[in-house]
Scaffold this active site. Structure first.
Site, short mmCIF file in Angstrom:
data_model
loop_
_atom_site.label_atom_id
_atom_site.label_comp_id
_atom_site.label_asym_id
_atom_site.label_seq_id
_atom_site.Cartn_x
_atom_site.Cartn_y
_atom_site.Cartn_z
CB SER A 728 41.89 45.10 32.29
OG SER A 728 43.34 44.58 31.84
CB THR A 750 38.75 41.64 39.70
OG1 THR A 750 38.85 42.55 40.19
CG2 THR A 750 38.70 41.10 41.21
CB CYS A 751 41.61 44.74 36.61
SG CYS A 751 40.35 45.72 36.96
CG PHE A 752 45.16 43.24 34.95
CD1 PHE A 752 45.12 44.30 36.83
CD2 PHE A 752 45.02 43.68 34.12
CE1 PHE A 752 45.45 45.15 36.81
CE2 PHE A 752 45.83 44.99 33.98
CZ PHE A 752 45.21 45.70 34.78
#
Length: 783
Positions: A728, A750-752
């Protein structure tokens, strides 16, 4: 008993069963449509429950069916929604309204609720149709009493069949031996809460002469009847169903596979329903096609990660372009302008984009000027060169006509620069459900203006609350590409039995709306390139060359039809005059079982192929192989693509580089993975980390892809491998963090690109928990 006689008499009076009934011996309620407006609410802050303003939404539940929710009103005690819902009710229905305070890290707080009985509401309001009825209801809470009021408006109900003392429809019993009714096939209306609007049960007087005439020649087990409007319908007592169409005998070729059904849409176009997989298709299924699809699906699941294993070994080339392009006119829709410093730039009015580079020469790389030289422009925009060493100027380029190749990373950075400089501010919100991903995405993407698709994406899956920092969008691109490129939709097909790259299906016209779908897919693929996401499946290399407007050659046929390529290669390498092959400038083309003959050139049927003209024949064959039957589909795809990403932006790349940008690198280098992983509250020597990498090395390639998708949202790697993973906040390496207890399952962010790995006590426990996590979990919303 008298009761039995009365029931028997009533059964005989109601023996005319209408289409759509299931079990005539069961009483069913009459559903009617109503529009419910949830307008606003007012709460009275009191006590510790209302210490600060809340984020409030309302929820409506009808007869225990799935709830309907409003949007969230932020930071207020007087929320205003003004939202309406079309629902189906009966006179005995109960509608429950609940209001909640939305929380991010704990369960939502109930603020108040009220229960409404429709019968009571009709009686108290003296408004049997409930038209334009506005009511204010008290919101109650067990521990607090009255907490506020909720304003609701009702409208649109038709109560012709509603009686205050009649809740159920008359019982329909049939005394004849053919008394079993059918599954519903009559057109009907449904709503999200699962209710169904059933036709009226009033029995019209049948036209005996018409029924007698139509009954002649009916198949055994069938019966003809009339509904109350005098329309003819047929009952199949063998299969317990009804239909508007007169039954005819079916040959073996017309019979559908088990579990399939033919239906008609609102325009009376036939389509087919697969009740086994709950899918629909325009293409008529056969036993062979269903068996082939099941075989393909099984094979594809085993080999879905192997088709791009050779991507890292591909070489990158770029065709040189002629300097004569500078004298050509600008492409249609382009305009040349000058900034305040008299520097020329170019405007693409079709896509509302600008760029410094001339679209006629875009993609050509030129070397740097020699030392001491400078490039300048005249008032008319013509470039000239200044030699500061010898103090002279010239219109001749001192670099001559030298060209050379740039590496792929330079080309990619050039493309990303064009995307970033043409991005629109703000974001575009797209909300879809996993159960109807294709159609909902199609409807939303096609309604948006093309330049809106260049804004930052904010993706949500319905029912999965959370914030999208990139991981949700990655999964949306991955899942939707798997759907839109599914060959069962007849839009694409595999190039050959042993090659699962995709090409356009010439028989896609069986779907009347196929061109609109190709335009949508073009937009979707352009969005994937523009936002730097990957898709599940790749196209054939000739398809990428069509996107780049490159000439197709005989060698391109090899990747899609090796047998035809072998035959054409033999013709190219051998003399054919003495063999008298009786070949002419025409060929046969088969689509959906229909064979048509095409001429490669005017009067081609009369022109025989010889050694003298065979090169022309081979060139025309290469062209027609990739264009016949798919020209309209290709143009629709390219039009949709060009609306989001101008095709001129792709001129930097060749077809292999374009495939790499769309699909990423498929093979995983475990050493590279381990080298580019960081740890939190663990060290490289921790036994859980040692066990983790032992697990990664032991599992199959498919499971490794699933593990990567579980943590990052996609099984595709960006260019550069694990060292180039994006999170992100930009580049973000694969991370393993020590979180939780030994009985917890692993969690992903999932964003990191982060995996929360609990401190398991043994390797067997770690292996069991990880396999369960990567194979049995789906969706977002853990946080």
């Amino acid at each position: 008993m008298n009761t039995e006689n009365s029931d028997q008499t009533r059964s005989n009076r109601n023996s005319n069963i209408q289409p759509g009934s299931n079990n005539p011996s069961i009483r069913k309620p009459v559903y009617q449509q109503i529009r419910v407006y949830i307008k606003n609410a007012k709460f009275t802050p009191s006590g510790r429950l209302f210490n600060s303003k809340a984020d409030i939404y309302a929820e409506m539940i009808i007869d225990g069916n799935p709830s309907r929710k409003t949007e969230i009103a932020k930071r207020t005690w007087t929320p205003v929604w003004n939202e309406y819902f079309d629902v189906l009710i009966t006179p005995s229905s109960k509608i429950e309204f609940r209001t909640y305070d939305r929380h991010s890290f704990k369960s939502d707080t109930l603020l108040g609720q009220c229960l409404i009985f429709i019968n009571k509401l009709i009686h108290e309001s003296n408004n049997p149709r409930l038209s334009n009825l506005e009511k204010t209801f008290d919101l109650m809470l067990d521990s607090k009493g009255k907490t506020g009021v909720l304003e609701i408006s009702f409208n649109g109900i038709d109560t012709n069949n509603i009686r205050s003392n009649s809740i159920q429809t008359p019982t329909l019993n049939v005394t004849s031996h053919n008394s079993t009714t059918a599954n519903e096939t009559e057109p009907r209306m449904s709503s999200d809460n699962g209710a169904v609007a059933l036709p009226s049960r009033t029995n019209p007087s049948p036209n005996e002469n018409l029924i007698a005439t139509l009954s002649q020649g009916l198949l055994p087990g069938w019966e003809v009847r009339l509904d109350k409007q005098g329309r003819v319908y047929y009952i199949d007592h063998n299969n317990q169903r009804t239909t508007w169409e007169r039954p005819t005998s079916l040959s073996n070729d017309d019979q559908l596979p088990p579990g399939w059904e033919r239906r008609f849409d609102s325009k009376y176009r036939p389509y087919y329903v697969d009740h086994n997989t709950r899918t629909t298709t325009w293409q008529k299924p056969t036993l062979n096609s269903v068996a082939n699809y099941q075989s393909w699906q099984s094979h594809r699941e085993q080999n879905q990660n192997e088709q791009y294993s050779n991507l890292k070994n591909r070489h990158l080339f770029n065709s040189a372009q002629s300097d004569s392009q500078l004298d050509e006119k600008l492409p249609e829709g382009w305009e040349k302008r000058f900034d305040i410093n008299n520097r020329p730039y170019y405007v693409n009015h079709k896509n509302h984009t600008t760029q410094w580079e001339d679209p006629r020469t875009q993609g050509r790389e030129v070397p740097l000027l020699p030392e001491g030289w400078e490039i300048r422009y005249t008032e008319k925009g013509q470039c000239y060169f200044v030699d500061h060493i010898n103090k002279k100027t010239t219109f001749d380029d001192p670099r001559g006509k030298i060209t050379y190749e740039r590496d792929f990373k330079w080309k990619l950075s050039k493309f990303r620069y064009l995307c970033n400089t043409n991005t629109f501010p703000g974001h575009v919100k797209i909300q879809v459900s996993r159960t109807n991903l294709f159609e909902e995405s199609y409807n939303q993407i096609t309604k948006l203006h093309p330049y809106d698709l260049r804004r930052k994406l904010f993706m949500t899956f319905r029912g999965e609350e959370g914030l999208d920092y990139g991981g949700v969008a990655r999964e949306w691109f991955f899942l939707l590409s798997h759907e839109v490129l599914n060959p069962m939709y007849c839009l694409f097909q595999y190039t050959s039995k042993d090659n699962y790259c995709l090409q356009i299906n010439p028989g896609s016209f069986i779907n009347p709306d196929h061109l609109q779908y190709f335009r949508f897919i073009g937009r979707f693929i352009a969005m994937a390139l523009y936002h730097g996401k990957f898709i599940d499946s790749g196209f054939s290399l000739p398809f990428y060359k069509r996107m780049l407007n490159k000439k197709l050659t005989l060698q391109d046929i090899e990747s899609i039809d090796s047998i035809l390529y072998g035959s054409l290669s033999w013709i190219q390498d051998n003399s054919i005059d003495e063999l008298d092959l009786e070949m002419y400038f025409c060929f046969n083309f088969e689509v959906l079982g229909k064979v048509e003959e095409y001429e490669l050139k005017p009067n081609g049927k009369q022109i025989k192929v010889t050694d003298e003209n065979k090169e022309e024949f081979l060139s025309l064959m290469a062209y027609w192989k990739f264009t016949v039957g798919i020209q309209e589909q290709t143009n629709a795809f390219l039009d949709g693509f060009n609306e989001v990403v101008p095709l001129e932006w792709l001129q930097y790349f060749d077809e292999r580089e374009l495939e790499l940008m769309l699909c990423g690198i498929q093979e995983f280098d475990i050493d590279d993975w381990e080298k580019n992983t960081i740890y939190r509250h663990y060290t490289r020597s921790s036994k859980q980390i040692v066990w983790f990498w032992q697990f990664v090395k032991e599992i199959t390639s498919e499971q490794r892809a699933r593990l990567l998708q579980f943590v990052t949202g996609t099984c595709r790697l960006p260019v550069g491998g694990f060292t180039a993973l994006i999170g992100s906040n930009g580049p973000q390496k694969f991370c393993i963090e020590k979180v939780g207890k030994e009985n917890w399952l692993p969690k992903s962010h999932t964003c990191f690109n982060r995996l929360d790995l609990p401190p398991y006590k043994s390797y067997e426990q770690l292996k069991e928990k990880l396999i369960f996590a990567i194979e049995e979990t789906e969706g977002f919303g853990q946080e």
